[in-house]
Design a protein around this motif. Structure first.
Motif, PDB file in Angstrom:
ATOM      1  N   GLY A 108       3.365  14.937 -13.384  1.00  0.00           N
ATOM      2  CA  GLY A 108       2.429  15.556 -14.313  1.00  0.00           C
ATOM      3  C   GLY A 108       2.344  17.054 -14.094  1.00  0.00           C
ATOM      4  O   GLY A 108       2.415  17.859 -15.025  1.00  0.00           O
ATOM      5  N   ILE A 109       2.228  17.423 -12.828  1.00  0.00           N
ATOM      6  CA  ILE A 109       2.082  18.845 -12.511  1.00  0.00           C
ATOM      7  C   ILE A 109       3.367  19.608 -12.800  1.00  0.00           C
ATOM      8  O   ILE A 109       3.359  20.712 -13.336  1.00  0.00           O
ATOM      9  CB  ILE A 109       1.661  19.025 -11.037  1.00  0.00           C
ATOM     10  N   VAL A 110       4.507  18.959 -12.476  1.00  0.00           N
ATOM     11  CA  VAL A 110       5.792  19.615 -12.718  1.00  0.00           C
ATOM     12  C   VAL A 110       5.953  19.936 -14.206  1.00  0.00           C
ATOM     13  O   VAL A 110       6.374  21.035 -14.581  1.00  0.00           O
ATOM     14  CB  VAL A 110       6.959  18.733 -12.215  1.00  0.00           C
ATOM     15  N   VAL A 111       5.584  18.979 -15.074  1.00  0.00           N
ATOM     16  CA  VAL A 111       5.708  19.214 -16.516  1.00  0.00           C
ATOM     17  C   VAL A 111       4.888  20.436 -16.920  1.00  0.00           C
ATOM     18  O   VAL A 111       5.360  21.311 -17.639  1.00  0.00           O
ATOM     19  CB  VAL A 111       5.270  17.969 -17.304  1.00  0.00           C
ATOM     20  N   LEU A 112       3.663  20.501 -16.397  1.00  0.00           N
ATOM     21  CA  LEU A 112       2.810  21.640 -16.726  1.00  0.00           C
ATOM     22  C   LEU A 112       3.470  22.959 -16.303  1.00  0.00           C
ATOM     23  O   LEU A 112       3.519  23.914 -17.082  1.00  0.00           O
ATOM     24  CB  LEU A 112       1.455  21.492 -16.038  1.00  0.00           C
ATOM     25  N   PHE A 113       4.016  22.956 -15.071  1.00  0.00           N
ATOM     26  CA  PHE A 113       4.631  24.192 -14.596  1.00  0.00           C
ATOM     27  C   PHE A 113       5.924  24.524 -15.336  1.00  0.00           C
ATOM     28  O   PHE A 113       6.252  25.688 -15.538  1.00  0.00           O
ATOM     29  CB  PHE A 113       4.859  24.134 -13.076  1.00  0.00           C
ATOM     30  N   LEU A 114       6.638  23.473 -15.766  1.00  0.00           N
ATOM     31  CA  LEU A 114       7.843  23.713 -16.566  1.00  0.00           C
ATOM     32  C   LEU A 114       7.479  24.438 -17.858  1.00  0.00           C
ATOM     33  O   LEU A 114       8.124  25.417 -18.246  1.00  0.00           O
ATOM     34  CB  LEU A 114       8.535  22.394 -16.889  1.00  0.00           C
ATOM     35  N   ILE A 115       6.453  23.917 -18.529  1.00  0.00           N
ATOM     36  CA  ILE A 115       6.027  24.551 -19.784  1.00  0.00           C
ATOM     37  C   ILE A 115       5.628  26.001 -19.518  1.00  0.00           C
ATOM     38  O   ILE A 115       6.094  26.933 -20.173  1.00  0.00           O
ATOM     39  CB  ILE A 115       4.850  23.782 -20.416  1.00  0.00           C
ATOM     40  N   LEU A 116       4.754  26.147 -18.511  1.00  0.00           N
ATOM     41  CA  LEU A 116       4.283  27.492 -18.176  1.00  0.00           C
ATOM     42  C   LEU A 116       5.457  28.413 -17.873  1.00  0.00           C
ATOM     43  O   LEU A 116       5.571  29.520 -18.415  1.00  0.00           O
ATOM     44  CB  LEU A 116       3.391  27.413 -16.932  1.00  0.00           C
ATOM     45  N   GLY A 117       6.356  27.921 -17.023  1.00  0.00           N
ATOM     46  CA  GLY A 117       7.480  28.730 -16.579  1.00  0.00           C
ATOM     47  C   GLY A 117       8.383  29.108 -17.751  1.00  0.00           C
ATOM     48  O   GLY A 117       8.804  30.264 -17.887  1.00  0.00           O
ATOM     49  N   TYR A 118       8.636  28.125 -18.624  1.00  0.00           N
ATOM     50  CA  TYR A 118       9.524  28.388 -19.750  1.00  0.00           C
ATOM     51  C   TYR A 118       8.913  29.419 -20.701  1.00  0.00           C
ATOM     52  O   TYR A 118       9.606  30.313 -21.196  1.00  0.00           O
ATOM     53  CB  TYR A 118       9.825  27.081 -20.488  1.00  0.00           C
ATOM     54  N   VAL A 119       7.619  29.268 -20.949  1.00  0.00           N
ATOM     55  CA  VAL A 119       6.953  30.224 -21.836  1.00  0.00           C
ATOM     56  C   VAL A 119       6.962  31.623 -21.217  1.00  0.00           C
ATOM     57  O   VAL A 119       7.194  32.621 -21.903  1.00  0.00           O
ATOM     58  CB  VAL A 119       5.496  29.772 -22.147  1.00  0.00           C
ATOM     59  N   GLU A 121       0.829  -1.195   0.000  1.00  0.00           N
ATOM     60  CA  GLU A 121       0.000   0.000   0.000  1.00  0.00           C
ATOM     61  C   GLU A 121       0.869   1.253   0.000  1.00  0.00           C
ATOM     62  O   GLU A 121       0.654   2.177  -0.772  1.00  0.00           O
ATOM     63  CB  GLU A 121      -0.912   0.000   1.231  1.00  0.00           C
ATOM     64  N   LYS A 122       1.890   1.252   0.836  1.00  0.00           N
ATOM     65  CA  LYS A 122       2.786   2.406   0.923  1.00  0.00           C
ATOM     66  C   LYS A 122       3.474   2.679  -0.412  1.00  0.00           C
ATOM     67  O   LYS A 122       3.558   3.818  -0.869  1.00  0.00           O
ATOM     68  CB  LYS A 122       3.854   2.160   2.013  1.00  0.00           C
ATOM     69  N   ILE A 123       3.949   1.577  -1.045  1.00  0.00           N
ATOM     70  CA  ILE A 123       4.666   1.736  -2.313  1.00  0.00           C
ATOM     71  C   ILE A 123       3.743   2.307  -3.385  1.00  0.00           C
ATOM     72  O   ILE A 123       4.077   3.274  -4.076  1.00  0.00           O
ATOM     73  CB  ILE A 123       5.256   0.383  -2.776  1.00  0.00           C
ATOM     74  N   MET A 124       2.530   1.716  -3.483  1.00  0.00           N
ATOM     75  CA  MET A 124       1.599   2.171  -4.508  1.00  0.00           C
ATOM     76  C   MET A 124       1.202   3.634  -4.278  1.00  0.00           C
ATOM     77  O   MET A 124       1.079   4.418  -5.214  1.00  0.00           O
ATOM     78  CB  MET A 124       0.343   1.290  -4.544  1.00  0.00           C
ATOM     79  N   PHE A 125       1.016   3.970  -3.011  1.00  0.00           N
ATOM     80  CA  PHE A 125       0.644   5.342  -2.683  1.00  0.00           C
ATOM     81  C   PHE A 125       1.751   6.309  -3.119  1.00  0.00           C
ATOM     82  O   PHE A 125       1.497   7.316  -3.772  1.00  0.00           O
ATOM     83  CB  PHE A 125       0.394   5.459  -1.170  1.00  0.00           C
ATOM     84  N   PHE A 126       2.995   5.913  -2.821  1.00  0.00           N
ATOM     85  CA  PHE A 126       4.133   6.739  -3.190  1.00  0.00           C
ATOM     86  C   PHE A 126       4.191   6.915  -4.708  1.00  0.00           C
ATOM     87  O   PHE A 126       4.363   8.024  -5.227  1.00  0.00           O
ATOM     88  CB  PHE A 126       5.420   6.098  -2.670  1.00  0.00           C
ATOM     89  N   LEU A 127       4.002   5.787  -5.438  1.00  0.00           N
ATOM     90  CA  LEU A 127       4.066   5.851  -6.905  1.00  0.00           C
ATOM     91  C   LEU A 127       2.999   6.773  -7.477  1.00  0.00           C
ATOM     92  O   LEU A 127       3.261   7.559  -8.383  1.00  0.00           O
ATOM     93  CB  LEU A 127       3.915   4.444  -7.500  1.00  0.00           C
ATOM     94  N   SER A 128       1.795   6.682  -6.924  1.00  0.00           N
ATOM     95  CA  SER A 128       0.727   7.490  -7.517  1.00  0.00           C
ATOM     96  C   SER A 128       0.936   8.972  -7.197  1.00  0.00           C
ATOM     97  O   SER A 128       0.703   9.831  -8.040  1.00  0.00           O
ATOM     98  CB  SER A 128      -0.656   6.998  -7.084  1.00  0.00           C
ATOM     99  N   VAL A 129       1.420   9.261  -5.987  1.00  0.00           N
ATOM    100  CA  VAL A 129       1.704  10.660  -5.667  1.00  0.00           C
ATOM    101  C   VAL A 129       2.822  11.190  -6.563  1.00  0.00           C
ATOM    102  O   VAL A 129       2.732  12.298  -7.113  1.00  0.00           O
ATOM    103  CB  VAL A 129       2.093  10.829  -4.182  1.00  0.00           C
ATOM    104  N   MET A 130       3.857  10.366  -6.772  1.00  0.00           N
ATOM    105  CA  MET A 130       4.959  10.777  -7.639  1.00  0.00           C
ATOM    106  C   MET A 130       4.463  11.071  -9.056  1.00  0.00           C
ATOM    107  O   MET A 130       4.853  12.064  -9.675  1.00  0.00           O
ATOM    108  CB  MET A 130       6.029   9.664  -7.696  1.00  0.00           C
ATOM    109  N   SER A 131       3.611  10.192  -9.600  1.00  0.00           N
ATOM    110  CA  SER A 131       3.114  10.388 -10.964  1.00  0.00           C
ATOM    111  C   SER A 131       2.352  11.694 -11.061  1.00  0.00           C
ATOM    112  O   SER A 131       2.529  12.471 -12.002  1.00  0.00           O
ATOM    113  CB  SER A 131       2.196   9.237 -11.376  1.00  0.00           C
ATOM    114  N   ALA A 132       1.502  11.942 -10.061  1.00  0.00           N
ATOM    115  CA  ALA A 132       0.738  13.185 -10.062  1.00  0.00           C
ATOM    116  C   ALA A 132       1.687  14.373 -10.027  1.00  0.00           C
ATOM    117  O   ALA A 132       1.519  15.355 -10.764  1.00  0.00           O
ATOM    118  CB  ALA A 132      -0.207  13.223  -8.865  1.00  0.00           C
ATOM    119  N   PHE A 133       2.716  14.237  -9.202  1.00  0.00           N
ATOM    120  CA  PHE A 133       3.686  15.311  -9.049  1.00  0.00           C
ATOM    121  C   PHE A 133       4.397  15.582 -10.381  1.00  0.00           C
ATOM    122  O   PHE A 133       4.507  16.735 -10.818  1.00  0.00           O
ATOM    123  CB  PHE A 133       4.687  14.922  -7.959  1.00  0.00           C
TER     124      PHE A 133
END
Lengths: 276, 268
Positions: free
Chosen positions: A25-36, A11-23
């Motif tokens: 995803g969001i980081v990519v969005l902010f990278l694009i935004l920030g770069y633009v 459970e801990k591992i899966m939780f960590f993985l899903s939080v990381m994936s969400a993170f």
């Protein structure tokens, strides 16, 4: 290790993985935004929003033609796609049974998946070629083909969420079916339908492909629907592939403005949806 | 069972010109499923008529045939005669919309229009048809909210959403909305089954008051309720009208064994 501990660890591992994936995803969005923002902010000034483009080599100038052109194209496209989309949605939700309705639903869903460039080619062949020139009309037509299925689908889904008991309450008051649909069903689903329309606008606002050989582009302002008209995405494209440093800077600035518009439309749509 | 129906036909004539509805040979279907089988019954004017029976026996379908709401469901249809004030509402020249203005309906689940305020809900049937001037509406709202025993509770909330009231208040709002169209008949389809006992008592009391001006038909699962509010009761089972009689006779000395078993709680 007993099963209980193993389950806890999994459970801990899966939780960590899903939080990381969400993170990520969001980081990519902010990278694009920030770069633009980083690349584009420097090119933003009052002139950008108020002046026409200057010829190559002449400094200054802006993109007011593309900015206004984009709104103009979306406005024209909305004139057709909003009423048509709502009416089709009403038909599918309130009357849509049998093979014809299934066909309409299927075609509409297929249309959602049609690549933007294909709607551009289609508008080119049915409007640009017969008219003999590029035009705002052709561009708006291509955009409206993209908006139509989105509005249709969201309207249908939202109307289906209006409880049947409300329709019956209205009919039982002696209110005719057509009036029931307008005054009770549509008005109950109103805010959701508006949200759907705004998301459709946000979706096509950034499209260049359907406009490349329909609205084409224009270095000047025009309100004539039978003339080529500039738009932010197309101007961005033209400036970005040019060899001039000044134009690259302007392309980044227009990318920033375009993202801003899409983002604001999305945010307003979501706030609107939540407020009801 | 056929005998019971015959016995009832005699009673039908007993109402004479006091018969608001005369229902003859009414059959109703959902697709291929027959929900009502040859119903013959009358409803007396200015009286409360209760329709009782176990779930799925066709009670709701029956009242929904009386205001032509049944046919609004896809695949649903009915046959037979429903004579309302001397005129068959299923005649081809009858407009169901006009029929529904004279025969109002209150539903099981309170269903005020969520996009409208309390005020707008009351006059929904009137404004949507433009039948009243704006200046007259204030008066109408107060009159019918008072009649529905809701005025004191909502007079300061008239311009709030109708969906914010408690469910008991919502149901009385729906009653006010139905009354405002000024129908002759009100059909109640299990109006209190979603409400608490206090709200239920208020609505039952309200019904007693309405009797002198309206003809009322109430579908109910609750036999005590039928006994309390109605003068006549029809017992439905599996789409058939098993027995129709004065309420006190149905509950004390029913003619049919099935009726007796149902009202004494042996099934259903």
């Amino acid at each position: 290790m007993n099963r209980y501990t193993r389950r806890k660890i999994t459970e801990k591992i899966m939780f960590f993985l899903s939080v990381m994936s969400a993170f990520i995803g969001i980081v990519v969005l902010f990278l694009i935004l920030g770069y633009v923002i980083y690349k584009g902010a420097g090119g933003l000034n009052i002139d950008f929003f108020t002046k026409l483009p200057t010829p190559v080599g002449v400094p200054g100038g802006g993109m007011v033609n593309a900015l206004i052109g984009s709104f103009y194209l979306i406005g024209l496209a909305s004139l057709f796609s909003i009423p048509a989309g709502i009416l089709i949605g009403v038909y599918l939700s309130e009357f849509g049974r049998g093979p014809f309705a299934s066909a309409v639903r299927f075609v509409s869903e297929t249309l959602t998946g049609v690549p933007a460039i294909v709607t551009g080619i289609f508008a080119y062949s049915v409007i640009v070629i017969p008219m003999g020139r590029f035009s705002a009309l052709a561009g708006a037509f291509a955009l409206s083909l993209l908006m139509l299925p989105i509005i249709t689908k969201s309207t249908e889904e939202l109307l289906k969420m209006v409880p049947e008991t409300l329709r019956e309450a209205s009919l039982a008051l002696g209110i005719p079916r057509w009036k029931t649909i307008i005054r009770v069903v549509l008005s109950t689903a109103k805010s959701g339908i508006i949200t759907g329309i705004m998301l459709a606008i946000a979706r096509v606002g950034g499209e260049a492909a359907p406009l490349l050989f329909t609205a084409f582009g224009n270095s000047y302002m025009t309100w004539r629907p039978d003339q080529p008209v500039a738009s932010l995405p197309v101007q961005l494209y033209v400036y970005a592939i040019s060899p001039y440093e000044d134009w690259h800077q302007k392309a980044w600035a227009s990318a920033l403005v375009l993202m801003g518009i899409v983002l604001i439309t999305n945010i307003v749509a979501r706030i609107y949806a939540r407020d009801k | 069972m056929q005998e019971i129906n015959k016995e009832f036909r005699v009673r039908s004539s007993e109402f004479g010109d006091k018969a608001k509805f005369i229902i003859e040979g009414l059959n109703a279907w959902f697709g291929r499923n027959q929900a009502l089988k040859n119903i013959n019954m009358s409803v007396k004017q200015n009286e409360v008529t209760a329709i009782i029976g176990p779930s799925g026996c066709g009670k709701s379908t029956f009242v929904r045939c009386l205001n032509r709401l049944h046919e609004e469901i896809i695949g649903a249809r009915c046959e037979g005669r429903v004579i309302f004030d001397g005129k068959d509402i299923y005649d081809p020249d009858v407009d169901p919309v006009l029929i529904r203005r004279r025969i109002g309906m209150v539903f099981q689940k309170p269903n005020p229009f969520p996009a409208m305020t309390v005020y707008e809900n009351v006059v929904a049937g009137l404004i949507l048809e433009g039948r009243k001037k704006k200046s007259e509406l204030d008066e109408v709202v107060e009159k019918f909210l008072r009649l529905a025993a809701l005025w004191d509770e909502v007079k300061d909330k008239l311009h709030q959403s109708g969906a914010r009231l408690s469910s008991g208040q919502q149901q009385r709002l729906c009653i006010a909305r139905t009354l405002a169209v000024e129908p002759d008949v009100i059909l109640f389809d299990e109006p209190t089954s979603a409400l608490d006992p206090i709200s239920t008592a208020k609505i039952e009391e309200l019904m007693q008051g309405l009797k002198k001006d309206y003809t009322i038909v109430i579908v109910t699962h609750n036999m005590q309720q039928a006994a309390r509010v109605s003068g006549y009761t029809g017992f439905f089972l599996l789409g058939e009208l098993i027995e129709f009689d004065r309420t006190n006779k149905i509950f004390t000395n029913p003619a049919n064994r099935l009726t007796e078993e149902y009202v004494t709680g042996r099934f259903g």
